[in-house]
Design an enzyme around this catalytic site. Structure first.
Site, PDB file in Angstrom:
ATOM      1  N   GLY A 187      -7.892  17.206  -3.520  1.00 39.22           N
ATOM      2  CA  GLY A 187      -8.153  15.934  -4.168  1.00 39.22           C
ATOM      3  C   GLY A 187      -9.296  15.207  -3.486  1.00 39.22           C
ATOM      4  O   GLY A 187     -10.056  15.791  -2.709  1.00 39.22           O
ATOM      5  N   GLY A 218       0.779  -1.224   0.000  1.00 46.07           N
ATOM      6  CA  GLY A 218       0.000   0.000   0.000  1.00 46.07           C
ATOM      7  C   GLY A 218       0.810   1.273   0.000  1.00 46.07           C
ATOM      8  O   GLY A 218       1.913   1.339  -0.553  1.00 46.07           O
ATOM      9  N   HIS A 221     -38.973   3.026 -13.533  1.00 44.96           N
ATOM     10  CA  HIS A 221     -39.390   4.417 -13.356  1.00 44.96           C
ATOM     11  C   HIS A 221     -40.176   4.539 -12.057  1.00 44.96           C
ATOM     12  O   HIS A 221     -41.002   3.674 -11.742  1.00 44.96           O
ATOM     13  CB  HIS A 221     -40.271   4.860 -14.527  1.00 44.96           C
TER      14      HIS A 221
END
Length: 449
Positions: A178, A140, A438
Site C-alpha cells: 500500500g 487517529g 508554458h
C-alpha cells in the site's frame, strides 16, 4: 468538573485544526492528548516520511548528475544525519502546534482521555473531569500487525521504528504494497537496501486505479525493487545469525524472503482501546467508531473524525471532517465535498488520484470514457529527465470529471487542479479556456481537453 463548549480528544490534524477554528469562533475548548501534539501525521507519518523522501530525492539527483553534465563522486549517505534532520523538522512543527494550543479559549490537557459518561471525560490516573455538550473524538489510528507467528520478533518494525533507524538495512522486506509500504520501499532502495515487497492482493496500491498501479510497479521493478503479489505471509522466523525469514504462500506455492529488517505495512486500525466507549454507549466496530454522514456517533453531540472512524485514513480528510463537525455544531452550512479527497503516494515517480477509478465505475455501472496525456510529450518533463508518467481522466457523457489518476513527477501537485474542477462541477472542456503557463507540467492537463 470543568465545563466547556467542546471537548476534543486527540491533537492530530483532525483535532488541533478544529480546536483553533472553534476558539476563533468564540467557543471554549478542551483538548486532551495522550502523546505529542500533531498526531501520527506529524510525529511518525506524513511529515517524517516526506523528509526521508526528500533525502532520497537528493541522493538520486546526485547520482544522476552526470546526465546533466555535472561531475561528482559517488555520494555517501549518513543515516544518522538523515534521522537528525527529520527530527529537527518534526520538532519545529510540533513546537508550532504547541503554540496553537495556547490560543485563548483552548485548554490543553496532557493525558489519556476516558469516557465516564456520554458527555463527561476523565483523564486516566487523574481525578479531573471535563464536561461538554459536544465532544469530538480524533484519536487517529495505530499500526496493524498480521496475526502470524513471528510478527513481533526483533527486527520486525512498523513505520515508526523504521523512521528512527540510524543504519540502512542491507535487505529490507516490506509486508504490504500500500501507500506506506511503497514509500518506504522506494526510500530505502535509494538509500541502498535490497528491497522486496510482499503484497497479498493481485496488484499493489489496491485502492488506486489498477492501470496506474501496474505502471508504477513496472517502474519500481526497473529500478530494482522486487515484488511478490498475491502472496500471503504465513510466518516470520529468525535464524541463529539474526536473519529474518518471511514465509509466504504465493498462489499455492511456498516462497521465502530473507531480510535483516521487516517492515509491517499492512494498514492501520482505529485507536479506541483506552477510550472506554462502552461506558458512554458509543457504537463501534473493528473498522472504527460508527458515524453518520455528519460524523456524529449514535450518541447525540458526540462525533468521531479522522482515522478513528475508518472512513478515510488521510490527514487532510481528518482536518476537513473536523471543520464539518464544527459547522454542524454552529448551525452553519459548508460546501466541503467528502467524496472528492485527493490522495498521493510519494514514490519515484509519484502517484496521485482523486475521485473514482475505472474499477469502481464498472462496479457501479457508471458509463465513462478515458482521456490520457503522457509525460514523454511534455517539454518540461523532458527537461527534467522525468518522462515516465501519464495523466488519466475518467469523464462522463457530459464531460464532467469522475476521477483523475496521475503517475509522474509532481503528481501530488497536479492533482489539485483536477480536484478544483470536480468541486466546481464543470466539464473538462473548460480547460480549453484556461491559460496555462508554458513550459510546465500543468500543460499535461490542458492537452486533455
Amino acid at each position: 468538573m470543568q465545563k466547556a463548549d467542546l471537548i476534543i480528544i486527540g491533537a492530530g490534524p483532525g483535532g488541533y485544526e478544529a480546536a483553533v477554528e472553534a476558539a476563533r469562533l468564540g467557543m471554549s475548548v478542551v483538548v486532551i492528548e495522550a502523546a505529542r501534539v500533531g498526531g501520527t501525521c506529524l510525529n511518525e507519518g506524513c511529515i517524517p516520511t516526506k523528509c526521508f523522501c526528500r533525502h532520497a530525492e537528493v541522493l538520486e539527483d546526485v547520482r544522476e548528475a552526470a546526465s546533466y553534465g555535472i561531475s561528482c563522486g559517488e555520494p555517501q549517505l549518513d543515516m544518522a544525519a538523515v534521522v537528525a534532520r527529520k527530527d529537527e523538522v518534526v520538532a519545529r512543527l510540533v513546537s508550532g502546534v504547541e503554540s496553537l494550543m495556547k490560543t485563548p479559549g483552548i485548554t490543553y490537557v496532557q493525558g489519556k482521555a476516558r469516557f465516564v459518561q456520554p458527555h463527561v471525560v476523565g483523564i486516566e490516573g487523574g481525578n479531573e473531569l471535563f464536561e461538554a455538550p459536544n465532544i469530538m473524538i480524533a484519536t487517529g489510528s495505530v499500526a496493524k500487525y498480521l496475526p502470524i507467528e513471528g510478527a513481533h520478533l526483533p527486527g520486525v518494525v512498523s513505520s515508526r521504528e523504521l523512521l528512527s533507524l540510524t543504519q540502512v538495512p542491507r535487505r529490507l522486506c516490506v509486508v504490504g504494497g500500500g501507500v506506506i509500504g511503497l514509500e518506504f520501499a522506494g526510500i530505502f532502495h535509494t538509500f541502498g537496501s535490497e528491497v522486496t515487497v510482499v503484497e497479498f492482493c493481485r496488484e499493489i496500491l489496491p485502492n488506486f486505479d489498477r492501470d496506474i498501479a501496474k505502471r508504477l510497479r513496472t517502474s519500481l521493478k526497473k529500478r530494482g525493487i522486487r515484488f511478490e503479489t498475491q502472496a500471503a505471509v504465513t510466518a516470520i522466523t529468525r535464524d541463529d545469525v539474526g536473519q529474518l525469514h518471511v514465509a509466504y504462500d504465493e498462489k499455492g506455492k511456498a516462497g521465502e524472503c530473507v531480510a535483516d529488517c521487516v517492515l509491517m505495512a499492512v494498514g492501520r486500525t482505529a485507536n479506541t482501546a483506552s477510550l472506554n466507549l462502552d461506558e458512554a454507549g458509543i457504537a463501534y466496530t473493528r473498522r472504527g467508531i460508527t458515524v453518520d454522514e455528519h460524523y456524529q456517533t449514535n450518541v447525540p453531540g458526540v462525533y468521531a473524525v479522522g482515522d478513528v472512524n475508518g472512513i478515510c485514513q488521510l490527514a487532510h480528510a481528518a482536518t476537513f471532517q473536523g471543520f464539518h463537525v464544527l459547522h454542524r455544531i454552529c448551525g452553519a452550512q459548508d460546501a466541503i465535498r467528502p467524496d472528492i479527497v485527493p490522495a498521493a503516494v510519494f514514490t519515484v515517480p509519484e502517484v496521485a488520484m482523486v475521485g473514482s477509478t475505472e474499477e469502481t465505475c464498472r462496479e457501479q455501472g457508471v458509463t465513462y470514457r478515458v482521456l490520457k496525456s503522457f509525460y514523454r510529450a511534455n517539454g518540461k518533463a523532458l527537461s527534467m529527465n522525468a518522462d515516465d508518467g501519464l495523466v488519466k481522466l475518467l469523464v462522463d457523457d457530459a464531460g464532467r470529471i469522475l476521477g483523475a489518476h496521475i503517475l509522474g513527477a509532481h503528481a501530488s501537485d497536479l492533482i489539485h487542479e483536477v480536484a478544483v474542477l470536480m468541486n466546481l462541477d464543470v466539464p473538462v472542456s473548460r480547460l480549453h479556456d484556461i491559460i496555462h503557463a508554458h513550459p510546465t507540467l500543468s500543460e499535461l492537463l490542458l492537452h486533455l481537453a
